[in-house]
Each structure stands twice: as structure tokens, then as C-alpha cells.
Design an enzyme around this catalytic site. Structure first.
Site, short mmCIF file in Angstrom:
data_model
loop_
_atom_site.label_atom_id
_atom_site.label_comp_id
_atom_site.label_asym_id
_atom_site.label_seq_id
_atom_site.Cartn_x
_atom_site.Cartn_y
_atom_site.Cartn_z
N LYS A 1 -18.72 16.68 -2.43
CA LYS A 1 -18.61 18.07 -1.87
C LYS A 1 -19.39 19.04 -2.72
O LYS A 1 -18.83 19.26 -3.87
CB LYS A 1 -17.29 18.52 -1.20
CG LYS A 1 -17.42 19.68 -0.31
CD LYS A 1 -16.01 19.54 0.06
CE LYS A 1 -15.80 20.97 1.24
NZ LYS A 1 -14.52 21.16 1.60
N SER B 1 -14.24 21.75 6.23
CA SER B 1 -15.41 22.11 5.80
C SER B 1 -15.93 20.92 5.07
O SER B 1 -17.23 21.03 4.79
CB SER B 1 -15.00 23.26 5.07
OG SER B 1 -14.05 22.94 3.85
N SER C 1 -9.49 20.85 5.56
CA SER C 1 -10.82 20.30 5.45
C SER C 1 -11.39 19.01 4.93
O SER C 1 -12.65 18.77 4.95
CB SER C 1 -11.52 21.39 4.44
OG SER C 1 -11.69 22.56 4.89
#
Lengths: 97, 486
Positions: free
Chosen positions: B34, B109, B133
Site C-alpha cells: 500500500k 482505504s 481499511s
């Protein structure tokens, strides 16, 4: 209830954010309704409840007092918008005259 | 994508494999990271224009642990700006789509990591979880995602959003893969004083122990208003399935759960407003040049931050400001104590707590972008777990009209092993995790053509008639933006 425009302006200044007129109006409306929702917390009696800042029971964490290797200065400055003589460079802070 | 670097690293592992001998746990395995986790020499943007082009001078501890274990870092994945969002629509570089239905969001996210794993681009990815997330996008894409206990995994080199809640965790197609990845990244790191020195168990080794005799508590308050019918049924069926495998099912009550969302939005935004003060155009990232320092700060931040980030900075600054601190920030910290206390009490009586991951299946792109509160509701079942600091996993447990549903299991502090073990038992006795989204197996040009066709079809499939026109406009505008970026 929308947030008062003077409060929006004050908070934006504290947060070092320049807002457009459109953002000022939109945030006043949205923050107003989010804060109304957050006020539902007042339904709970927390008078004798200690606040939790984080869930660990850590107090101070120490390491041995031994010098490590810092990041190379060049590598760090390479990412800076502006630098000079090994320092970050910013616009003047103190007025001269 | 780091095509050259990844191929070079893979080549080196191939050569080592050919020479024979022992190999580390992740030798040659592709892992996507990420883009809020620092990778030396590889841009790390946090999905924000304010960090566009920034290249960190060091690796996060989780990244160096991956490399030490032989992993090949294939690239960085898209996210909501600074991990603030539940749909990956808040990225400064365009949205990510759900491989199960390109008109829908992959969650957020960590939506980029979830979509990459679900679409078969990589078997493993790292995500981060502040309010759901990792787990929510894992549930939305039918993969496995785990948020470890707060303190379990080092955050050195993770760009901070809300420091009392952030945690890095594994995302994978199976529980066994997630266990392997967690094994590599878990453990105390002297560079992160909030990482805790609790022994890391052999997670892959404990998986096959089964659930016989495990006590699992179903959260009463999690099956009420706002939960989509199909989702509730799938999660209840999964609970019953665990029961049929020998787990003892009971009901537990967490009465303060409805207050978790407002608590989170005060605490996370307050912490974020402080953490994001560092983006001032001085040390890294964007600078909008002006003659005076104050205007340089305010204008740089105006231009560099997206809407959701500004909104949260405003909310957090307000909650921390003189006159409001007691009533909002401190109040939320007190309610957090109540929520954590309820979880720990429940976990005195049971080994695991069970809830849905999300109240709905993946929603459409554009559906919630104009209503922050509606978007925040996507995280009502994941947020309480961050507030309590507990380990939680999302494991696939069904579909509704072809859209994924996730089961959430939550454990005692630092008891990731039991969480993984129960998830594994359920997974091994079901076949949800073996299904692949329709895009897998298609060539890239086929998949792109299909998205293009959908965006221009006059009667798009599976669209509710009443919101047809509006969604149509939005979705084609967004996809045009996404296409021009390619």
C-alpha cells in the site's frame, strides 16, 4: 446546524489551510451535521470514566544511549522543495527594514 | 509497478532456487505494498498530490522484513488519500475499481491492495487499517485481510494517519497465505516504541487445530438496523457453520457499539490534524512558492490536499481547539474506554467475537462521495475493533447477486493465532475463497473493453432505474478521467 462562518475561518487558520469560498460553505454545512452526530456521545455518562489515549500499557520506552547511523543528509535534502548549504530553505520569517 | 526491480529480484531468487538449499519464507513471492508505506527508491505518494513524486530515503521495517524474507516488491497500490476513506475514490490519482464489478468500489482505504489480490495480480499485499481499511476492502473483494493487535506490527516507515489506531496487516487470497505474511512482519521493532515485545506464534503451524471447543460470541447489536438482509443472513449462516464444526456459539452484547463511529471520527481526525501538520512545503513534497511563510503553508496545503483530507483536518482541529477539547476530544476518549471495556469483558467469556465486516455489499462509484456521513457508516463494524485495539480478520463468507460478503472474527489482544485458526477452519470447509472475479482470465484489453462498453451502454446492467441517469453521468466522467491517466 451549519458551523458559524467565523468558526470555520478560525479553524482553517489554526489548521494552516486556505479555503475557497465554495469549500468554506460546504465545510460549514458538512462539519455542522457531523458534529451534531458526534454530540450523540453526550447520551453516555462518562463522568467517572478515564480517557483512553491508546490501548497499550506502555509508559516510557528507552533504548541504550548509543549513537546510530542517521539518514544521509544528501538523501534527505534531495526530497526537499528547496535547500541551500545543507539546510532546508524557506521564505523569510523575520521582517527586515 | 517496479517492473525492472521486480524482475531482477525474481531472477536472483530463481538462481538461488536452482543452486538448491534452504530458502526464506517468502522467497520469490510477489508482494504489493500500500502506497502509504515507505519504500526506499520507490515513490510513496499516500494517494496525495502533496506527496506526488516523493521518494523515501529508507524502507519501512515491514518492507525490509519482507525483503529479508525473500519477497519481491512488485509495486505500490492505490488508496484513499492518507488512508482516509472507505472506497478508494479519495485518491489524488483516480479511483480503483472492484474486480467483481468495475462499476463498484473495492472498499477502502486499502482498495488498491484488495483489488490487486482479488484480480490475481499478486498473491500477497500489505494494507493498513485505522478504522477498517484492511478488513472492509478484503470483504468487498472476497479476499482475506487481517488487522493485527495494536502494537503487533512495526509502524516505522508507515506514514501516520491516526497514531493510536493505525496498524499494518496482511491481505491474501487464503488464510494460510495471510498467516504466513503476518508471521514475517510481526514482532517488536526497536525503531517503533509502540511495537510490543510479545512472542510471535507460529501462525501457519497453528492453523489446522480446528475450532472444536472454541467459544464464539455473536454480537447482538451488530445485526440490527442498517444491515443489508443478505449480508446478515450470510454472516449468521457462517456462524452456524462454525457451530457445526464444533465451536460453541453464544450471544454477546456490546451496547456501546453504536457510539463507536462518532468516537472514531473525533479521535482519528484529531490525531490526523496533528500528524498532517508536517505537510508544510518545507522538508518534502509540494511547495507553492510565495513571499511569506504563512501563505506558503496555507496555499501549499490548499493545493496539495484533497477534499476529504481537508474536511478531516478541519474536524480534528476543531475538536482539539480551545473551548471544544473537553466536550469533543476528551469525551470521545472516555467513550473509547467504555467500548474497549465491553470488548474485553465479552472476551473474558468467549475466545472470539463474530460480526459482519460491512453492513452492505460493495456500493457504486460515486454513490456516497457527496455525503461523508453515509460513507463513514460503511465502517460501523470495523471501527470498534480499532478503538479496542484488538486483532480482527475478514474472511469470505458468501455473495449477494455476485457481490462479495465478508465474515469478521475478532480475538483477544495478541491472540492472532486463534483468530486465524477459526478463519482457516471455516475457509477450509467452504468454497467461497476459491471463486474468482470475472476479470480473472480475461486479457487486459478484454477487461478494458468491457469497462468501456459498460460506460457507454444505454441500458447498463444491474442498475436501479431511479438513480440511473445521475450515476451514469458520474461514472462515465470518472472513468474518462481514469482512462486519460493511463
Amino acid at each position: 446546524m451549519p458551523m458559524d462562518p467565523s468558526v470555520v475561518e478560525h479553524v482553517a487558520r489554526l489548521a494552516r489551510l486556505e479555503l475557497s469560498d465554495e469549500e468554506r460553505q460546504r465545510f460549514a454545512r458538512q462539519l455542522g451535521s457531523i458534529l451534531e452526530y458526534c454530540a450523540t456521545l453526550n447520551e453516555l455518562d462518562t463522568e467517572h470514566v478515564e480517557p483512553t489515549s491508546h490501548v497499550l500499557t506502555l509508559t516510557n520506552v528507552f533504548r541504550d544511549d548509543v549513537a546510530g547511523t542517521p539518514l544521509p543528509r544528501d538523501a534527505v535534502l534531495a526530497a526537499a522543495p528547496d535547500h541551500e548549504d545543507g539546510f532546508f530553505k524557506v521564505p523569510p520569517i523575520i521582517e527586515t527594514e | 509497478m517496479d517492473r525492472e526491480g521486480a524482475l531482477r529480484a525474481a531472477g536472483e531468487w530463481d538462481a538461488r532456487y536452482a543452486r538448491g538449499g534452504a530458502l526464506p519464507a517468502l522467497a520469490g513471492l510477489p508482494v504489493a505494498v500500500k502506497d502509504i508505506i515507505c519504500t526506499a527508491g520507490m515513490p510513496t505518494t499516500c494517494g496525495s498530490r502533496i506527496l506526488a513524486g516523493w521518494v523515501p530515503p529508507y524502507d519501512a521495517t515491514v518492507v525490509s522484513r519482507l525483503k529479508d524474507a525473500g519477497a519481491v516488491i512488485v509495486g505500490k497500490t492505490n488508496l484513499d488519500e492518507f488512508a482516509m476513506g472507505s472506497s478508494t475514490e479519495n485518491s489524488g490519482f483516480g479511483p480503483t475499481r472492484n474486480p467483481w464489478d468495475p462499476e463498484r468500489v473495492p472498499g477502502g482505504s486499502s482498495g488498491g491492495s484488495a483489488a490487486a489480490v482479488a484480480a490475481g495480480m499478486t498473491p500477497l499485499a500489505l494494507g493498513t487499517d485505522t478504522g477498517g481499511s484492511i478488513r472492509q476492502p478484503a470483504g468487498f473483494t472476497s479476499i482475506v485481510g487481517m488487522k493485527p493487535t495494536y502494537g503487533r506490527v512495526s509502524r516505522y516507515g508507515l506514514v501516520a494517519f491516526a497514531s493510536s489506531l493505525d496498524q499494518v496487516g496482511p491481505m491474501a487470497r487464503t488464510v494460510a497465505d495471510a498467516a504466513l505474511l503476518l508471521q514475517v512482519i510481526a514482532g517488536r521493532d526497536p525503531k517503533d516504541s509502540t511495537s510490543v515485545d510479545v512472542p510471535v506464534e507460529d501462525y501457519p503451524g497453528t492453523l489446522p487445530r480446528g475450532v472444536r471447543g472454541l467459544r464464539i460470541g455473536i454480537v447482538r447489536e451488530a445485526f440490527g438496523q442498517g444491515l443489508q438482509g443478505d449480508v446478515g443472513e450470510a454472516v449468521r449462516a457462517a456462524a452456524a457453520h462454525l457451530g457445526s464444526l464444533g465451536a460453541a456459539l453464544t450471544e454477546v452484547s456490546l451496547p456501546s457499539i453504536p457510539y463507536a463511529l462518532p468516537t472514531y471520527y473525533l479521535l482519528a481526525t484529531s490525531e490526523a490534524s496533528a500528524n498532517l501538520a508536517r505537510y508544510d512545503g518545507v522538508q518534502y513534497g509540494l511547495r507553492v512558492p510565495t513571499d511569506d511563510l504563512f501563505t506558503m503553508y496555507t496555499r501549499t496545503r490548499r493545493q496539495g490536499f484533497g477534499s476529504e483530507v481537508k474536511r478531516r483536518i478541519m474536524l480534528g482541529t476543531y475538536a482539539l481547539s480551545a473551548g471544544y477539547y473537553e466536550g469533543f476530544f476528551l469525551k470521545a476518549q472516555r467513550v473509547r474506554t467504555l467500548i474497549r471495556r465491553e470488548f474485553l469483558q465479552a472476551l473474558d467469556a468467549v475466545d472470539l467475537v463474530l460480526m459482519p465486516v460491512s453492513p452492505t455489499v460493495p456500493f457504486r462509484l460515486g454513490e456516497k462521495v457527496d455525503d461523508p456521513l453515509q460513507m463513514y457508516l460503511a465502517d460501523i463494524y470495523t471501527i470498534p475493533v480499532n478503538l479496542a485495539g484488538l486483532p480482527g480478520i475478514s474472511v469470505p463468507c458468501g455473495f449477494s447477486s455476485g457481490l462479495p460478503i465478508g465474515l469478521q472474527l475478532i480475538g483477544k489482544p495478541f491472540d492472532e493465532a486463534t483468530v486465524l485458526r477459526a478463519a482457516y477452519a471455516y475457509e477450509q470447509d467452504t468454497d467461497w475463497h476459491t471463486r474468482r472475479p470475472p476479470v480473472v482470465g480475461q486479457s487486459r484489453s478484454q477487461a478494458v473493453a468491457e469497462v468501456h462498453k459498460r460506460d457507454h451502454a444505454t441500458t447498463p446492467p444491474r442498475r436501479a432505474p431511479k438513480r440511473g441517469a445521475q450515476t451514469r453521468q458520474r461514472s462515465s466522467r470518472k472513468s474518462k478521467k481514469a482512462r486519460t491517466r493511463k
